[in-house]
Design a protein around this motif. Structure first.
Motif, mmCIF file in Angstrom:
data_model
loop_
_atom_site.group_PDB
_atom_site.id
_atom_site.type_symbol
_atom_site.label_atom_id
_atom_site.label_comp_id
_atom_site.label_asym_id
_atom_site.label_seq_id
_atom_site.Cartn_x
_atom_site.Cartn_y
_atom_site.Cartn_z
ATOM 1 N N GLY A 43 0.819 -1.425 0.132
ATOM 2 C CA GLY A 43 0.162 0.153 -0.280
ATOM 3 C C GLY A 43 0.814 1.417 0.025
ATOM 4 O O GLY A 43 1.996 1.463 0.065
ATOM 5 N N GLU A 44 0.164 2.714 0.085
ATOM 6 C CA GLU A 44 0.873 3.529 -0.316
ATOM 7 C C GLU A 44 -0.384 5.173 0.952
ATOM 8 O O GLU A 44 -1.198 4.246 0.752
ATOM 9 N N GLY A 45 0.649 5.241 1.396
ATOM 10 C CA GLY A 45 -0.034 6.126 2.406
ATOM 11 C C GLY A 45 0.209 7.051 3.767
ATOM 12 O O GLY A 45 1.900 6.366 4.039
ATOM 13 N N ARG A 46 -0.178 6.974 4.715
ATOM 14 C CA ARG A 46 0.408 6.917 6.155
ATOM 15 C C ARG A 46 0.961 5.582 6.233
ATOM 16 O O ARG A 46 0.948 4.394 6.286
ATOM 17 N N ASP A 47 2.093 5.749 7.001
ATOM 18 C CA ASP A 47 2.777 4.429 7.805
ATOM 19 C C ASP A 47 2.414 3.724 9.526
ATOM 20 O O ASP A 47 1.652 4.345 9.964
ATOM 21 N N GLU A 67 -9.704 2.642 7.621
ATOM 22 C CA GLU A 67 -10.256 3.815 6.558
ATOM 23 C C GLU A 67 -9.341 4.423 6.005
ATOM 24 O O GLU A 67 -8.213 4.811 6.695
ATOM 25 N N GLY A 68 -8.625 4.966 4.942
ATOM 26 C CA GLY A 68 -7.723 6.100 3.987
ATOM 27 C C GLY A 68 -7.067 5.089 3.863
ATOM 28 O O GLY A 68 -6.788 4.295 3.359
ATOM 29 N N ASP A 69 -5.566 6.142 3.609
ATOM 30 C CA ASP A 69 -4.494 5.015 2.915
ATOM 31 C C ASP A 69 -3.344 5.199 3.306
ATOM 32 O O ASP A 69 -3.129 5.923 4.205
ATOM 33 N N TRP A 70 -3.441 3.914 2.699
ATOM 34 C CA TRP A 70 -1.488 3.509 4.769
ATOM 35 C C TRP A 70 -1.251 2.788 4.285
ATOM 36 O O TRP A 70 -1.085 1.529 3.131
ATOM 37 N N ARG A 71 0.120 2.860 4.304
ATOM 38 C CA ARG A 71 1.829 1.779 3.798
ATOM 39 C C ARG A 71 1.799 1.176 5.063
ATOM 40 O O ARG A 71 2.055 1.678 6.018
#
Length: 303
Positions: free
Chosen positions: A47-51, A73-77
């Motif tokens: 994934g990509e986004g907040r760690d 929910e949201g974008d996560w690495r």
């Protein structure tokens, strides 16, 4: 207490089966791994986004986090920790000595070397101990902390309210030795019995059972011993990250949800501002038994 039942079951784990079945190297798992050198764990990244870093418990595999990852929910690495010696991974540097404390230190190094900022750490069981060590000893590296079904001192389970690490060391030694000495046949029987108590959903027990069977007996035994004698209560005050502790009610006779709430409140009394949240109708693996409720609690906390 439920923890007494859990610990007793873990104490009987005859993980010697892994000596019969060679563990696959991390590179053979077929996942994308972080470019990070450690003999303590390897990391699956997606994934990509907040760690967000996910730390599983004793003998567990990163697969146990899949229900949660699918509901974030949201974008996560997502960084899923796979501890060496557990669930098919070779023991490597965990072949001797303690496990949780060195793993916590290497996760701190991982965060620094990978340049992770505002990292969220979500943890389960023994992973909760590792996460509390990380957040207390390296408070600058953890932005938010979630601990699932773990107390800061398991010694209270074996020695009562007045227990100390020294007073519970003899039984910790006995449990660690017993885990390493059991035969493969004993292991499969006791691992199955313990998972029945830790996973309420019958159809989801096969994975955790297989993870236990393919774990290293020495690593698991020493890790369990370390959990029993490690008292993190004095260190909780050093944690600066907002923290949520999610747990299930103790399931032995005479215990009530209210008593469970009181035990958790007392256990985490040194952690200012901690959010305590009980999820009902679940056993130890809340991410399997109540994935929607767990994800809702975590999403709400991280929002």
């Amino acid at each position: 207490m439920k923890y007494l039942l859990l610990a007793a079951a873990l104490a009987l784990m005859p993980l010697a089966a892994c000596a019969q079945t060679p563990a696959a190297a991390p590179a053979d798992h077929g996942h994308v791994h972080a470019d990070f050198e450690s003999g303590r764990f390897h990391v699956r990244v997606e994934g990509e986004g907040r760690d967000i870093i996910l730390i599983p418990g004793l003998t567990s595999h990163p697969d146990i986090w899949e229900p949660l990852v699918a509901r974030l929910e949201g974008d996560w690495r997502v960084h899923m920790i796979h501890i060496q010696g557990f669930a098919g991974a070779p023991a490597m540097d965990n072949i001797d000595g303690p496990v949780s404390a060195p793993v916590a230190e290497d996760i701190a190094r991982y965060i620094r070397e990978q340049g992770l900022e505002d990292a969220v750490v979500v943890s389960h069981s023994m992973g909760g101990t590792i996460a509390m060590m990380l957040a207390a000893r390296h408070p600058d590296l953890v932005d938010r902390l979630v601990v699932i079904d773990m107390i800061p001192f398991m010694g209270n389970v074996f020695g009562g309210a007045t227990a100390t690490p020294a007073s519970v060391t003899p039984i910790a030694d006995q449990i660690g030795a017993g885990m390493a000495a059991s035969t493969p046949e004993q292991w499969r029987a006791s691992a199955t019995a313990s998972i029945v108590g830790m996973v309420q959903t019958e159809s989801l027990r096969a994975g955790p059972i297989e993870h236990s069977v393919t774990s290293d007996p020495g690593v698991a035994g020493r890790a369990m011993r370390e959990l029993i004698v490690t008292d993190l209560r004095p260190e909780l005050a050093a944690i600066t990250a907002p923290t949520e502790v999610i747990y299930v009610a103790f399931n032995n006779p005479g215990m009530t949800p209210e008593i469970t709430d009181g035990i958790y409140a007392a256990s985490f009394a040194n952690l200012e501002g901690v959010v305590l949240r009980r999820i009902d109708d679940s056993a130890h693996f809340i991410m399997l038994d109540q994935p929607d409720a767990l994800a809702a609690a975590i999403n709400d906390f991280l929002d």
